[in-house]
Design a protein around this motif. Structure first.
Motif, mmCIF file in Angstrom:
data_model
loop_
_atom_site.group_PDB
_atom_site.id
_atom_site.type_symbol
_atom_site.label_atom_id
_atom_site.label_comp_id
_atom_site.label_asym_id
_atom_site.label_seq_id
_atom_site.Cartn_x
_atom_site.Cartn_y
_atom_site.Cartn_z
ATOM 1 N N GLN A 63 1.002 -0.933 -0.350
ATOM 2 C CA GLN A 63 0.094 0.000 -0.318
ATOM 3 C C GLN A 63 1.159 1.149 0.196
ATOM 4 O O GLN A 63 1.602 1.363 0.655
ATOM 5 C CB GLN A 63 -0.800 0.087 1.220
ATOM 6 C CG GLN A 63 -1.707 0.980 1.028
ATOM 7 C CD GLN A 63 -2.754 1.032 2.201
ATOM 8 O OE1 GLN A 63 -2.681 0.489 3.128
ATOM 9 N NE2 GLN A 63 -4.461 1.476 1.930
ATOM 10 N N ARG A 226 -10.418 7.898 11.038
ATOM 11 C CA ARG A 226 -11.600 7.681 10.673
ATOM 12 C C ARG A 226 -12.490 8.825 10.948
ATOM 13 O O ARG A 226 -12.747 9.370 9.897
ATOM 14 C CB ARG A 226 -12.104 6.238 10.567
ATOM 15 C CG ARG A 226 -13.349 6.069 10.406
ATOM 16 C CD ARG A 226 -14.214 4.343 11.377
ATOM 17 N NE ARG A 226 -12.401 3.228 10.585
ATOM 18 C CZ ARG A 226 -11.695 2.600 11.597
ATOM 19 N NH1 ARG A 226 -12.365 2.920 12.567
ATOM 20 N NH2 ARG A 226 -11.405 1.855 11.065
ATOM 21 N N GLY A 256 -4.849 4.568 7.289
ATOM 22 C CA GLY A 256 -6.542 4.480 7.312
ATOM 23 C C GLY A 256 -7.306 5.608 6.584
ATOM 24 O O GLY A 256 -8.383 6.071 6.501
ATOM 25 N N GLU A 258 -8.973 8.511 3.711
ATOM 26 C CA GLU A 258 -10.178 7.714 3.051
ATOM 27 C C GLU A 258 -10.520 8.755 2.214
ATOM 28 O O GLU A 258 -11.252 8.659 1.044
ATOM 29 C CB GLU A 258 -10.816 6.788 3.250
ATOM 30 C CG GLU A 258 -10.413 5.587 3.787
ATOM 31 C CD GLU A 258 -11.532 4.144 5.136
ATOM 32 O OE1 GLU A 258 -12.370 4.853 4.774
ATOM 33 O OE2 GLU A 258 -11.258 3.268 4.758
ATOM 34 N N THR A 259 -10.644 10.140 3.116
ATOM 35 C CA THR A 259 -11.211 10.990 2.203
ATOM 36 C C THR A 259 -10.217 11.948 2.371
ATOM 37 O O THR A 259 -9.522 12.603 2.534
ATOM 38 C CB THR A 259 -12.527 11.640 3.236
ATOM 39 O OG1 THR A 259 -12.508 12.541 4.174
ATOM 40 C CG2 THR A 259 -13.625 10.165 3.512
ATOM 41 N N GLN A 262 -9.973 14.663 5.358
ATOM 42 C CA GLN A 262 -9.216 13.490 6.028
ATOM 43 C C GLN A 262 -7.890 14.736 5.717
ATOM 44 O O GLN A 262 -6.910 14.558 6.874
ATOM 45 C CB GLN A 262 -9.109 12.276 6.161
ATOM 46 C CG GLN A 262 -10.280 11.438 6.972
ATOM 47 C CD GLN A 262 -10.706 9.849 7.003
ATOM 48 O OE1 GLN A 262 -10.111 9.695 5.892
ATOM 49 N NE2 GLN A 262 -11.538 9.798 7.903
ATOM 50 N N GLY A 276 -3.757 4.791 2.759
ATOM 51 C CA GLY A 276 -4.916 4.651 2.746
ATOM 52 C C GLY A 276 -5.691 4.582 1.969
ATOM 53 O O GLY A 276 -5.101 4.860 0.085
ATOM 54 N N TYR A 277 -7.004 4.331 1.252
ATOM 55 C CA TYR A 277 -7.674 3.999 0.203
ATOM 56 C C TYR A 277 -7.705 5.621 -0.402
ATOM 57 O O TYR A 277 -8.307 4.822 -1.658
ATOM 58 C CB TYR A 277 -9.380 3.543 0.511
ATOM 59 C CG TYR A 277 -9.348 1.810 0.963
ATOM 60 C CD1 TYR A 277 -7.803 1.556 1.440
ATOM 61 C CD2 TYR A 277 -10.265 1.336 0.898
ATOM 62 C CE1 TYR A 277 -8.099 -0.177 1.419
ATOM 63 C CE2 TYR A 277 -10.219 -0.417 1.272
ATOM 64 C CZ TYR A 277 -9.422 -1.154 1.562
ATOM 65 O OH TYR A 277 -9.003 -2.083 1.959
ATOM 66 N N LEU A 278 -7.502 6.710 0.626
ATOM 67 C CA LEU A 278 -8.264 7.675 -0.694
ATOM 68 C C LEU A 278 -6.952 8.029 -2.134
ATOM 69 O O LEU A 278 -7.056 8.276 -3.040
ATOM 70 C CB LEU A 278 -7.931 8.987 -0.563
ATOM 71 C CG LEU A 278 -7.251 10.253 -1.033
ATOM 72 C CD1 LEU A 278 -8.595 11.063 -1.719
ATOM 73 C CD2 LEU A 278 -7.484 11.520 0.466
ATOM 74 N N LYS A 281 -5.596 0.787 -2.599
ATOM 75 C CA LYS A 281 -5.995 0.301 -1.629
ATOM 76 C C LYS A 281 -4.560 -0.825 -1.522
ATOM 77 O O LYS A 281 -3.824 -0.977 -2.495
ATOM 78 C CB LYS A 281 -6.976 -1.586 -1.853
ATOM 79 C CG LYS A 281 -6.802 -1.964 -3.325
ATOM 80 C CD LYS A 281 -7.994 -2.172 -3.518
ATOM 81 C CE LYS A 281 -7.687 -2.931 -5.167
ATOM 82 N NZ LYS A 281 -9.315 -3.720 -5.507
#
Length: 311
Positions: A63, A226, A256, A258-259, A262, A276-278, A281
């Motif tokens: 990642q 989160r 973590g 994701e946005t 954040q 993170g997933y932003l 993955k």
């Protein structure tokens, strides 16, 4: 009722004991046939796990980690997966605890370390701009395994610069055998590898041992990241960790993420890196090679810049 001979009674009592331990301290647990079924499944899975390295069933996913100021990919975390021939791809939370309980995590960890170092060598040969790749180290490896020797062998085999390898430890793992852990970490530091504390803030020994560990980086746990844009307490914890780490000369990475919100808040708090997933993955090494080749820097404005833009 739970067994008509000593062997059966001992086996069933062991199953109840394991279930009681998994629920926490001072717990009472009676045996049940359902429990025995789970115990048999666990033993079957453990036996298969012990063959996973020999059968070439383990896979490393990566990642990427992005610098919040430049928006460039600067690192990656190696995450192991188990490609079971019948059960398919198994996530680490399903088999790592089993590996730790059985002691197989030392063999598994050595495989992860060697494989990650070979991947680092490949990326370095391609000229990809990764400062380091992080590998997770379990408490068992830290206190009982020959971790220092394994790292030396991996570095010697691949010829990579030690600083390109980062070892992630959890603060709780150090507490299992504090003296042995601190000695091991000091020897690793002397080799030139990078050290980071994973899941920072979730344990109870952070402040008392932080200076002794001589790490390079703190990783803020995703549990705080989160909800940091909606939970004032979590935002305060993230802010405090960043300030504490910087005061000790450490880099801070938030996991973590994701946005975009954040990411904006983290940069405004002067966090150094995010994961993170932003961004992505976890993906296989070849896929990450392609991802990095085509990657465009992520622009994350500071909070005051966002306000100015809205005006």
């Amino acid at each position: 009722a739970d067994g008509r001979d000593a062997e059966t009674l001992q086996s069933n009592a062991a199953a109840a004991l394991h279930q009681a331990k998994s629920r926490g301290r001072s717990m009472l647990q009676f045996f049940s046939m359902e429990m025995m079924g789970r115990a048999k499944e666990r033993l079957t899975l453990e036996a298969a796990l012990r063959q996973s390295v020999k059968r070439d069933e383990l896979r490393l996913f990566y990642q990427p980690q992005v610098d919040l100021s430049s928006g460039q990919i600067v690192g990656a975390e190696a995450l192991v997966r188990w490609q079971h021939p019948k059960l398919g791809l198994i996530a680490p939370n399903e088999f790592i605890p089993l590996a730790e309980e059985s002691g197989y995590v030392v063999t598994l960890g050595d495989w992860v370390l060697r494989t990650a170092c070979r991947q680092i060598k490949q990326w370095a040969g391609l000229g990809l701009p990764l400062r380091q790749v992080a590998v997770n180290v379990s408490a068992i490896q830290l206190s009982r395994g020959s971790l220092v020797e394994s790292v030396k062998e991996a570095l010697l085999e691949t010829g990579i610069a030690p600083g390109r390898l980062e070892l992630e430890i959890t603060e709780s793992s150090v507490m299992l055998d504090t003296e042995k852990s601190l000695e091991t970490l000091a020897r690793l530091k002397a080799l030139g590898v990078q050290l980071s504390i994973d899941d920072f803030g979730t344990g109870y020994s952070s402040l008392s041992y932080l200076q002794q560990l001589e790490v390079n980086k703190l990783k803020i746990d995703m549990a705080f990241v989160r909800d940091m844009t909606t939970n004032r307490n979590n935002a305060s914890i993230v802010k405090a960790v960043i300030a504490l780490g910087h005061s000790l000369g450490l880099e801070i990475i938030a996991e973590g993420v994701e946005t975009p919100e954040q990411a904006h808040q983290l940069r405004s708090l002067r966090c150094d890196m995010m994961q993170g997933y932003l961004i992505s993955k976890p993906i296989p090494g070849d896929d990450l090679t392609q991802f990095m080749t085509n990657f465009k820097p992520i622009y994350v404005p500071l909070e005051d810049q966002r306000v100015a833009n809205r005006r």
